[in-house]
Design an enzyme around this catalytic site. Structure first.
Site, mmCIF file in Angstrom:
data_model
loop_
_atom_site.group_PDB
_atom_site.id
_atom_site.type_symbol
_atom_site.label_atom_id
_atom_site.label_comp_id
_atom_site.label_asym_id
_atom_site.label_seq_id
_atom_site.Cartn_x
_atom_site.Cartn_y
_atom_site.Cartn_z
ATOM 1 N N ASP A 224 44.199 49.768 38.760
ATOM 2 C CA ASP A 224 43.411 48.569 38.153
ATOM 3 C C ASP A 224 43.709 49.154 36.595
ATOM 4 O O ASP A 224 44.618 49.621 35.842
ATOM 5 C CB ASP A 224 41.689 49.019 38.641
ATOM 6 C CG ASP A 224 41.057 48.151 38.221
ATOM 7 O OD1 ASP A 224 40.775 47.617 37.297
ATOM 8 O OD2 ASP A 224 40.561 47.563 39.420
ATOM 9 N N HIS B 266 36.177 48.260 34.100
ATOM 10 C CA HIS B 266 36.975 47.462 35.322
ATOM 11 C C HIS B 266 37.375 48.279 36.443
ATOM 12 O O HIS B 266 37.249 48.689 37.529
ATOM 13 C CB HIS B 266 37.628 46.454 35.903
ATOM 14 C CG HIS B 266 37.949 45.523 36.941
ATOM 15 N ND1 HIS B 266 38.717 45.993 37.718
ATOM 16 C CD2 HIS B 266 37.321 44.296 36.635
ATOM 17 C CE1 HIS B 266 38.930 44.768 38.472
ATOM 18 N NE2 HIS B 266 37.726 44.028 37.637
ATOM 19 N N SER C 117 36.645 40.840 42.131
ATOM 20 C CA SER C 117 36.550 42.656 42.206
ATOM 21 C C SER C 117 36.570 43.079 41.881
ATOM 22 O O SER C 117 36.265 44.595 42.443
ATOM 23 C CB SER C 117 36.969 42.857 40.419
ATOM 24 O OG SER C 117 37.975 42.239 40.127
#
Length: 771
Positions: free
Chosen positions: A140, A214, A543
């Site tokens: 990520d 994220h 996600s």
């Protein structure tokens, strides 16, 4: 978010368009070269020497060739900077199986480029030059190690089999890793090559530190430690717990300001396998339609991972509700869609005439109170989408402004209203978003309402001389006020456009308004004017659903260390459920109607049932090779996957149809109204009883006759693996007599376990499959 991801179209133009000058073919690009390991000449002592020799044999260029990465676990080959002409020549070199251009992907959160408001014409892009022993590898944007979610309190020593390392940097000391974060690496060579320059470390960190948020969110969701009294301001108070709280995290930073490049992704997957991870969690995917498996670096890398016993869990994408939008759809990948949960953040619009319309918001500042404010529609005073700089400040100051959803980021619209002097914002869905409600942490009093409510509010504005409204923020509401789960409208869905016989996505999991850890580098909106810094943030996307399932896979890996990735996947699929908390079938937010297996796959994951699935459908690497033969791949294309050096003879394979892959779900594309399809399945008894009998219950789709033979499976000490055949016959009458698609199921039960496989069928109309 801090990752400035561009759309595929813009990136394609930026990276791969043909400039108008004659020496285009001499401009270097990044290509991924897959080779046959068995073809390496014995004269070369290492693969690196062989690869260097291959490059030196190419026609000369004014730009020197350069190897970026060498791959040996997630694939066999290397990535290099070469010209298009050299790439063309390379395809004819003995031992070279495939030469693929490096491509960029997006992270799969709903806070994508539109959410961030990124555009070529204004904003950040043009002003910054586009600047316990189970190990979960999270590929990520990196990780923010100081968060309490990554405390190693109570964890034993790092697992003995761990081979990874903790890369350090000025902002990432060795102490950033501990017994929770046991590894951290970065992969940026493909990214830097695409930019043509080094990373600007004043804008983004070259270390594993997460400056986007994220990666911290997904890592803490999958395997974060328990944190008491967690919340996002006054929202979602409680204990924040990762799905696999004692699992270890290995963070691989693959995503940067411009996205996540194939060469870097494949290198990270290769390294994760070598390091010894057990699960790879990857909330990244292709743009547009899913590419062919041998053109998809994630699919290629995931196959290599499966060969090494590593399960790869991927997000399905956020391109719903259009059909055939799911990506990461190779059958050896666990593909996850997104669902809602039973927690809401209501913020109601109260009009001057007393009508109330429900909305959602994570606004945490001072409320508007009971006073009514003048209400205007942005379309009447500049721009209905509230594009920055387009509102007439003189006309909106002190007023509530209705802005339409679309074109730019939701939170940016609120920023536009704030900078223009508005008192607040009502964000109204248009037909494209329907009734999908996603809460955002606005900087101004604001709420999002559905299309129906939005249209009525705009009608009210037009019909009144002096329309007024206010917003009442209700905080956090938990309970069955709304049926849940529902499938998120943004969640990408099938049918599978590559292989109709494989149902995708596989499962759905929570992905809407999810609380998890966040970076300390930027605010929850990632707007330049947002000074806030938070430990936890609430965001949405597949996600977010992917790491939920990655964590579940880690738990199952611990419970059953000898299970294959396919067995773990089977347990999650066959025990999933299809009804909401009111006992009705799960609905699709996009349509408001019932969801289908093309939308939710096998159903919503059920962790406790997955612990004891009764039966599993297992699949090995050889089975996947047969599958590739069945879909028409030749030995060269299959060579990208079957890497042991032996040539694959598809003529000797017996699978016949890809539908005979031992998949836990059943998908059929009938060629005619009277077509008959036969699939074979094999199940293994993994229940506590050795001697047990399972009987089948069939729920046939409309216009389809389904027969299962045998209808009873008798397991014994000598027979723990048994097979059965499913015969599906279309009984539609005439061209218009059958539906476009239909759904059913087969369910094996022993009185204790229920092992369910959905059935999804479509009919071809002429030469085109219906959707």
């Amino acid at each position: 978010m801090a990752i400035a991801l561009v759309t595929f179209f813009l990136l394609f133009l930026f990276l791969f368009s043909v400039p108008v000058y004659p020496d285009f073919s001499d401009q270097p690009e990044t290509f991924i070269i897959h080779v046959s390991k068995s073809d390496k000449p014995a004269t070369f002592t290492t693969r690196r020497h062989w690869y260097t020799s291959i490059l030196s044999s190419l026609p000369p260029s004014s730009h020197p060739t350069r190897i970026l990465y060498s791959y040996s676990h997630a694939g066999n080959g290397f990535s290099a900077r070469i010209t298009a002409c050299q790439a063309s020549e390379l395809r004819h070199v003995p031992g070279v199986l495939s030469v693929l251009p490096d491509r960029v992907h997006q992270i799969h959160t709903t806070r994508t480029t539109h959410f961030l408001g990124l555009a070529d014409s204004f904003g950040l892009w043009p002003n910054s030059d586009y600047a316990d022993d189970v190990i979960v590898g999270v590929l990520d944007t990196g990780i923010w190690p100081e968060r309490r979610s990554f405390s190693d309190e109570g964890l034993p020593q790092v697992p003995a089999g761990w081979k990874g390392s903790c890369e350090t940097g000025p902002d990432f000391p060795s102490s950033a890793c501990n017994r929770k974060i046991i590894g951290a690496r970065t992969f940026y060579k493909g990214y830097e090559a695409a930019m043509g320059r080094s990373i600007d470390e004043s804008i983004e960190s070259k270390s594993p530190r997460d400056t986007a948020g994220h990666g911290t969110h997904t890592a803490s969701t999958a395997a974060g430690s328990s944190v008491q009294n967690a919340s996002f301001y006054d929202f979602a108070h409680g204990d924040a717990k990762g799905i696999a709280m004692k699992a270890r995290i290995a963070a691989y930073k693959i995503c940067w300001k411009l996205g996540c490049f194939d060469s870097d992704i494949l290198a990270a997957m290769d390294q994760a396998i070598a390091d010894g991870v057990h699960v790879i969690s990857l909330s990244v995917g292709a743009n547009g339609l899913a590419p062919q498996y041998d053109q998809d670096s994630i699919a290629i890398g995931a196959f290599g991972a499966a060969q090494h016993g590593v399960l790869v869990s991927c997000s399905a994408g956020n391109s719903g509700p259009d059909p055939q939008t799911a990506v990461n759809i190779a059958p050896w990948i666990l593909t996850v869609g997104a669902s809602t949960i039973d927690r809401e953040f209501p913020a109601d619009v109260i009009l001057g005439d007393g009508r109330v319309f429900g909305g959602v918001s994570l606004y945490s500042g001072d409320p508007l109170g009971e006073s009514q404010f003048p209400l205007v529609y942005a379309s009447d005073f500049g721009n209905r989408f509230c594009i920055p700089g387009k509102l007439d400040s003189a006309k909106v100051t002190g007023k509530l402004v209705v802005c339409d959803r679309g074109k730019n980021a939701r939170v940016e619209k609120g920023s536009t209203v704030k900078l223009a002097g508005g008192a607040g914002m009502i964000l109204a869905n248009t037909v494209e978003s329907g009734e999908e409600l996603i809460a955002d942490s606005h900087l101004i009093p604001a709420t999002l309402v559905g299309q129906v409510a939005g249209d009525k509010i705009k009608d009210y504005i037009r019909s009144q001389a002096s329309p007024t409204a206010t917003i009442a923020f209700r905080g956090t509401v938990i309970g069955p006020s709304q049926p849940s789960p529902k499938v998120a409208a943004f969640s990408s869905r099938g049918p599978n456009h590559l292989t109709p016989e494989i149902l995708k996505p596989d499962v759905i999991a929570p992905g809407v308004n999810i609380l998890a850890g966040w970076t300390g580098f930027n605010g929850p909106t990632d707007l330049d004017i947002d000074p806030r810094r938070v430990e936890f943030n609430i965001i949405s996307g597949t996600s977010m659903s992917c790491p939920h399932v990655s964590g579940l896979a880690a738990l199952l890996r611990k419970a059953y260390p000898k299970w294959t990735p396919a067995a773990i996947k089977s347990a999650l699929m066959t025990t999933s459920y299809n009804v909401d908390n009111t006992g009705k079938n799960i609905t699709d937010v996009a349509s408001g109607g019932e969801s289908t297996p093309f939308i939710h796959g096998s159903g919503h994951v059920d962790p406790n049932r997955a612990l004891d699935p009764g039966l599993v459908y297992d699949i090995g690497a050889d089975d996947y090779v047969e599958f590739l033969c069945a879909i028409g791949y030749d030995s060269k294309r299959i060579g990208l996957f079957a890497r042991e050096g032996a040539s694959v003879d598809c003529g000797a394979q017996k699978m016949g149809t890809p539908g005979n892959l031992n998949y836990p779900s059943i998908s059929v594309l009938f060629g005619s109204q009277k077509d008959v399809v036969r699939y074979r399945r094999v199940v293994k008894n993994v229940g506590s009883s050795v001697d047990v009998v399972y009987e089948v219950k069939v729920s046939a789709p409309p216009s389809v006759e389904v027969n299962v033979s045998p209808s009873k499976l008798v397991f014994s000490g000598e027979n723990q693996t048994l097979s059965y055949e499913v015969i599906l016959a279309s009984i539609g009458s005439g061209l218009f007599g059958a539906p476009k698609s239909a759904f059913g199921s087969i369910e094996w039960t022993d009185g204790t376990h229920s092992v369910r496989s959905p059935i999804a069928v479509r009919w071809k109309k002429g030469s085109v499959a219906t959707v």
